[in-house]
Design a protein around this motif. Structure first.
Motif, mmCIF file in Angstrom:
data_model
loop_
_atom_site.group_PDB
_atom_site.id
_atom_site.type_symbol
_atom_site.label_atom_id
_atom_site.label_comp_id
_atom_site.label_asym_id
_atom_site.label_seq_id
_atom_site.Cartn_x
_atom_site.Cartn_y
_atom_site.Cartn_z
ATOM 1 N N ALA B 119 0.832 -1.200 0.000
ATOM 2 C CA ALA B 119 0.000 0.000 0.000
ATOM 3 C C ALA B 119 0.869 1.254 0.000
ATOM 4 C CB ALA B 119 -0.888 -0.008 1.239
ATOM 5 N N SER B 120 0.373 2.312 -0.655
ATOM 6 C CA SER B 120 1.169 3.547 -0.694
ATOM 7 C C SER B 120 1.349 4.138 0.708
ATOM 8 C CB SER B 120 0.537 4.567 -1.636
ATOM 9 O OG SER B 120 -0.838 4.643 -1.420
ATOM 10 N N VAL B 121 0.385 3.891 1.589
ATOM 11 C CA VAL B 121 0.538 4.403 2.959
ATOM 12 C C VAL B 121 1.776 3.782 3.610
ATOM 13 C CG1 VAL B 121 -0.523 4.556 5.231
ATOM 14 C CG2 VAL B 121 -1.943 4.756 3.203
ATOM 15 N N ALA B 122 1.949 2.468 3.419
ATOM 16 C CA ALA B 122 3.109 1.791 3.994
ATOM 17 C C ALA B 122 4.388 2.230 3.276
ATOM 18 C CB ALA B 122 2.929 0.277 3.898
ATOM 19 N N VAL B 123 4.344 2.285 1.958
ATOM 20 C CA VAL B 123 5.530 2.682 1.197
ATOM 21 C C VAL B 123 5.978 4.084 1.619
ATOM 22 C CG1 VAL B 123 6.419 3.232 -1.107
ATOM 23 C CG2 VAL B 123 4.975 1.229 -0.781
ATOM 24 N N GLY B 124 5.007 5.003 1.720
ATOM 25 C CA GLY B 124 5.337 6.366 2.116
ATOM 26 C C GLY B 124 5.988 6.404 3.488
ATOM 27 N N ALA B 125 5.386 5.695 4.451
ATOM 28 C CA ALA B 125 5.911 5.716 5.818
ATOM 29 C C ALA B 125 7.311 5.112 5.879
ATOM 30 C CB ALA B 125 4.955 4.961 6.746
ATOM 31 N N VAL B 126 7.498 3.978 5.194
ATOM 32 C CA VAL B 126 8.800 3.306 5.248
ATOM 33 C C VAL B 126 9.884 4.169 4.606
ATOM 34 C CG1 VAL B 126 10.099 1.337 4.379
ATOM 35 C CG2 VAL B 126 7.841 0.992 5.359
ATOM 36 N N TRP B 127 9.554 4.768 3.466
ATOM 37 C CA TRP B 127 10.581 5.599 2.811
ATOM 38 C C TRP B 127 10.882 6.862 3.604
ATOM 39 C CZ3 TRP B 127 13.786 5.030 -1.507
ATOM 40 C CH2 TRP B 127 13.713 3.756 -2.090
ATOM 41 N N LYS B 128 9.897 7.357 4.354
ATOM 42 C CA LYS B 128 10.192 8.497 5.229
ATOM 43 C C LYS B 128 11.235 8.098 6.274
ATOM 44 C CE LYS B 128 6.651 11.268 6.670
ATOM 45 N NZ LYS B 128 5.206 11.533 6.892
ATOM 46 N N PHE B 129 11.106 6.867 6.784
ATOM 47 C CA PHE B 129 12.107 6.372 7.728
ATOM 48 C C PHE B 129 13.465 6.213 7.049
ATOM 49 C CE2 PHE B 129 8.555 5.065 10.433
ATOM 50 C CZ PHE B 129 9.076 5.337 11.683
ATOM 51 N N LEU B 130 13.425 5.672 5.822
ATOM 52 C CA LEU B 130 14.701 5.441 5.125
ATOM 53 C C LEU B 130 15.420 6.759 4.847
ATOM 54 C CD1 LEU B 130 13.684 2.700 2.501
ATOM 55 C CD2 LEU B 130 14.812 2.374 4.688
ATOM 56 N N TYR B 131 14.645 7.835 4.684
ATOM 57 C CA TYR B 131 15.223 9.142 4.354
ATOM 58 C C TYR B 131 15.537 9.973 5.600
ATOM 59 C CZ TYR B 131 14.208 8.869 -0.677
ATOM 60 O OH TYR B 131 14.189 8.540 -1.991
ATOM 61 N N ALA B 132 15.136 9.470 6.786
ATOM 62 C CA ALA B 132 15.295 10.287 7.987
ATOM 63 C C ALA B 132 16.759 10.658 8.202
ATOM 64 C CB ALA B 132 14.767 9.517 9.196
ATOM 65 N N PRO B 133 17.034 11.935 8.513
ATOM 66 C CA PRO B 133 18.422 12.327 8.744
ATOM 67 C C PRO B 133 18.981 11.579 9.946
ATOM 68 C CG PRO B 133 16.922 14.100 9.319
ATOM 69 C CD PRO B 133 16.101 13.042 8.650
ATOM 70 N N TYR B 134 20.264 11.365 9.943
ATOM 71 C CA TYR B 134 20.998 10.709 11.019
ATOM 72 C C TYR B 134 20.729 9.211 11.096
ATOM 73 C CZ TYR B 134 23.410 9.829 15.353
ATOM 74 O OH TYR B 134 24.259 9.317 16.271
ATOM 75 N N PHE B 135 19.447 8.789 11.235
ATOM 76 C CA PHE B 135 19.150 7.368 11.374
ATOM 77 C C PHE B 135 19.007 6.670 10.029
ATOM 78 C CE2 PHE B 135 17.234 8.972 15.372
ATOM 79 C CZ PHE B 135 18.021 8.227 16.236
ATOM 80 N N GLY B 136 18.359 7.353 9.074
ATOM 81 C CA GLY B 136 17.914 6.703 7.847
ATOM 82 C C GLY B 136 19.041 6.067 7.054
ATOM 83 N N VAL B 137 18.681 5.042 6.298
ATOM 84 C CA VAL B 137 19.663 4.317 5.488
ATOM 85 C C VAL B 137 20.189 5.208 4.368
ATOM 86 C CG1 VAL B 137 19.939 2.405 3.870
ATOM 87 C CG2 VAL B 137 18.665 2.072 5.989
ATOM 88 N N VAL B 138 19.303 5.979 3.755
ATOM 89 C CA VAL B 138 19.718 6.756 2.586
ATOM 90 C C VAL B 138 20.761 7.821 2.946
ATOM 91 C CG1 VAL B 138 18.936 8.285 0.735
ATOM 92 C CG2 VAL B 138 17.599 6.265 1.333
ATOM 93 N N PRO B 139 20.540 8.645 3.982
ATOM 94 C CA PRO B 139 21.593 9.589 4.353
ATOM 95 C C PRO B 139 22.878 8.878 4.754
ATOM 96 C CG PRO B 139 19.531 10.262 5.317
ATOM 97 C CD PRO B 139 19.303 8.895 4.734
#
Lengths: 274, 300
Positions: B119-139
Motif C-alpha cells: 500500500a502507498s501508505v506503507a511505502v510512504g511511511a517506510v521511505w520516510k524512515f529510510l530518508y530520515a536524517p541521522y538514522f535513515g539508510v539513505v543519508p
C-alpha cells in the motif's frame, strides 16, 4: 566456457539489486516485532525475545479489527461488482462487430483517461447530496468505476481466444446467452478472471485517495486510513506503527505470493493484447 | 433474407445489452461528474454549493496568476517525464537481466515485483524512515558520497524532495514494467536470435537490432500507461511531503486536494482539475500518435 563469466556477472548484478529491492520490505516486517529502541537495527538483527506484543497492541489501540472488516467488505463488494460487470461487458465486446465495438471500447476506456483525481471534487459533491459520505458501498462504487476499464479490457483479451464457433454451436443447440457465458466462456477464461479478481482486490485494499476524501467517520475507516491515523497518534511508538503496517500489508502480500503466477500472467496478457 | 437480417440485428441488440450496465455506471459516476465538474469550474462556491457564475475567471487565474499551480504543473510534467523514461528503461534492463539467468526466475521476478502490492501508505511511511536524517539508510549511504548524515534530509530539501519521492515511486512500480517486458522477451521467437548470432552480432547488437525493436508494442503500452498513471499522482506525494517543502513537491492533484478540501475554493480547484484533464488528453494523444505507427508495424 566463454559464456560462464557473463552469466556470473548478470547474476551478481541481479543479486545486488534484488537485495536493495527487498531490503525495505524485510525491514518493515522485522520492525513489526521490535521495540521502538531497536527499530534502527538491521532487518536481520531481531533482538531476542522479539516484541510480539506489538502486534496485539497495534491491533487493539489502532482499532484495526474494525478497519480490517471495513476494508474486507469494500474489497469484496468491489471485486464482485467488477467481475459481474466486466465478464458481461467483455462478452458483449467480443460478440459485437467493428463500428459498434470501437465506439463502445472508447466509452469503456474513458476511466483510464479521466482519472478519479480529476473528478474528486464533483464526486464528493455528488456523494454528499446522495448521502454517500462515510458509506462503504459508496466507496466500493468509486472503486468499481476506477477498475472497470482495465478489467473489461483484460477479459476481452481472454474471451477473444475462445473460438466463436463454440459459442455459436451452443446457441444453435438452444443455450441462452447467460448459460453460454457461465458454462463455456467463464470456465475457459478462468485464469484471466482470477488475475482480474486479484488485481482489483489488491488495488482496492491499497486505495488511499478514495477513502481519504469520502470517509470521515472513524467507524468507517478502511485499513489505509487507520494506518495514517496510526502514524500521527503513535508517532513516538514506532514499533507499534510498523506492527500496524505489517498487519495491513500482509493480506495483499500473501494473496500475491500464493497466486504469483496467475496474477502476473493475467496482468501481462491483458497489457500486451490490445 | 430480410427476416434473417432483422433477426441478426435483434441478436446483436441483445448482445449489446450485456455492456449496458457498465455504460450506465460510467454515465452516472464518470460522465455526469465530468459535466458537473465543468459547471463547478465556471462558478464561485460557498462550501460545495454554487453561488455565482464567473465564466472563465478561474481558468484565467490558474493559467496567468497562480504561481503555486504553475509549480505544481511543472512538477507533475517533470515527474511524469522522468517516470516514463526511468520506469520503462529500468524495467527493460531488469527484464533483460532476469531473462538471461537460467535459474530462479520466479524468485527474481518476485523480488522486483513485490513492492507493487504494498500500500502507498506503507511505502510512504517506510521511505520516510529510510530518508530520515541521522538514522535513515539513505543519508547513511549518502555520507559515503560526501553528504552530511545529520543534516541531509532529502524530503525536507527543496532541491531533492521531488526526486526522493521519485526513487520511492520507481522502487514501487518498476516491477510492473519489468514483468510486462519479461513476458514478451520470453515469447520472442528464438530463430531471430540464432540467425543474428550466426551473422556474428554481439550481445549489444542483438539487443539493439532484435530485442528492442520487437518489444516496441510493449514499450508503447508501458509509456502510455505510465503517463496516464503518473500525471494523476497524488497518494505517494501526499503521504511523504503533502506537497512541501515550499511547494517543491506540489503536484496538480495535491494542489487540487488542498485547494478544495483545505481552503474550500471548490470551483477554483475544479478549474485546475479540468486543466489537468486537458494536459492528460493532449500528452496521451501526442504519445499515441508518435508511437503507435511503429508499434503496429511490429505487430503486423
Amino acid at each position: 566456457m566463454t559464456r560462464l563469466p557473463r552469466l556470473r556477472w548478470s547474476t551478481a548484478l541481479l543479486s545486488v539489486l534484488a537485495a536493495a529491492w527487498l531490503y525495505p520490505v524485510a525491514w518493515t516486517l522485522s520492525n513489526a516485532i521490535k521495540s521502538s529502541a531497536d527499530i534502527y537495527r538491521a532487518p536481520w538483527d531481531v533482538p531476542w525475545p522479539p516484541a510480539i506484543g506489538n502486534i496485539g497492541e497495534a491491533w487493539s489501540r489502532g482499532q484495526l479489527g474494525v478497519a480490517l472488516a471495513n476494508s474486507t467488505f469494500v474489497t469484496a463488494m468491489t471485486v464482485a461488482g467488477v467481475l459481474v460487470l466486466a465478464v458481461s461487458g467483455a462478452y458483449s465486446l467480443t460478440r459485437l462487430r467493428p463500428p459498434f465495438r470501437a465506439a463502445l471500447l472508447i466509452l469503456v476506456l474513458a476511466p483510464l483517461i479521466i482519472p478519479t483525481e480529476v473528478l474528486i471534487v464533483p464526486l464528493f459533491s455528488m456523494f454528499r447530496a446522495l448521502g454517500l459520505i462515510n458509506s462503504l458501498p459508496g466507496l466500493a462504487l468509486t472503486n468499481i468505476v476506477g477498475s472497470i476499464s482495465f478489467a473489461t479490457v483484460i477479459l476481452t483479451g481472454y474471451f477473444r481466444t475462445i473460438p466463436q464457433d463454440l459459442i455459436d454451436a451452443a446457441r444453435v443447440d438452444g443455450a441462452g446467452r447467460i448459460e453460454v457465458l457461465l458454462r463455456i466462456v467463464v470456465p475457459l477464461a478462468r485464469p484471466g478472471i482470477l488475475a482480474v479478481a486479484i488485481l482489483v482486490a489488491v488495488l482496492t485494499w491499497n486505495d488511499f485517495a478514495g477513502p481519504l476524501v469520502l470517509i470521515q467517520k472513524p467507524d468507517a475507516f478502511t485499513v489505509q486510513l487507520a494506518l495514517t491515523r496510526f502514524s500521527t497518534l503513535y508517532a513516538t511508538d514506532q514499533g507499534l506503527t510498523f506492527a500496524g503496517m505489517a498487519i495491513v500489508i500482509l493480506p495483499p502480500f500473501l494473496l500475491f505470493l500464493v497466486f504469483q503466477r496467475s496474477f502476473i500472467q493475467g496482468l501481462t496478457a491483458g497489457v500486451v493484447r490490445h | 433474407m430480410t427476416a434473417f437480417l432483422r433477426r441478426s440485428h435483434r441478436e446483436r441488440g441483445i448482445d449489446l445489452l450485456f455492456v449496458a450496465p457498465t455504460l450506465a455506471l460510467l454515465a452516472g459516476f464518470l460522465f455526469y461528474p465530468l459535466l458537473y465538474g465543468i459547471v463547478l469550474s465556471v462558478h464561485d462556491t460557498k462550501g460545495f454549493d454554487l453561488t455565482s457564475f464567473v465564466g472563465l475567471d478561474h481558468y484565467a487565474h490558474a493559467i496567468f496568476g497562480d504561481a503555486v499551480f504553475h509549480q505544481a504543473l511543472l512538477n507533475t510534467v517533470l515527474f511524469t517525464a522522468a517516470a516514463v523514461v526511468l520506469q520503462t528503461g529500468l524495467g527493460l534492463i531488469l527484464a533483460v537481466l532476469v531473462a538471461d539467468v537460467r535459474r530462479g526466475r520466479t524468485f527474481w521476478r518476485f523480488a522486483f515485483f513485490a513492492p507493487f502490492v504494498l500500500a502507498s501508505v506503507a511505502v510512504g511511511a517506510v521511505w520516510k524512515f529510510l530518508y530520515a536524517p541521522y538514522f535513515g539508510v539513505v543519508p547513511t549511504v549518502g555520507s559515503a558520497f560526501g553528504f552530511n548524515t545529520q543534516t541531509f534530509a532529502p524530503l525536507a530539501d527543496a532541491h531533492w524532495a521531488l526526486w526522493a519521492i521519485m526513487a520511492a515511486f520507481l522502487w514501487r512500480f518498476v516491477g510492473f514494467s519489468m514483468v510486462v517486458y519479461l513476458a514478451a522477451i520470453q515469447a520472442l521467437p528464438r530463430e531471430y536470435y540464432e540467425h543474428a548470432h550466426l551473422e556474428g552480432a554481439g550481445r549489444f547488437q542483438l539487443f539493439r537490432r532484435v530485442t528492442w525493436p520487437l518489444l516496441w508494442p510493449q514499450t508503447f503500452v508501458l509509456v502510455l500507461l505510465t503517463t496516464l498513471g503518473t500525471l494523476r499522482i497524488f497518494d505517494m506525494v501526499w503521504l511523504m511531503t503533502q506537497g512541501g517543502p515550499e511547494h517543491a513537491t506540489e503536484t496538480v492533484a495535491t494542489d487540487i486536494y488542498s485547494t478544495a478540501f483545505r481552503f474550500l475554493q471548490v470551483g477554483y480547484a475544479q478549474a485546475m482539475a479540468m486543466i489537468l484533464l486537458v494536459v492528460i488528453l493532449v500528452l496521451t494523444l501526442v504519445e499515441y500518435r508518435l508511437l503507435n505507427r511503429r508499434a503496429e508495424a511490429v505487430s503486423a
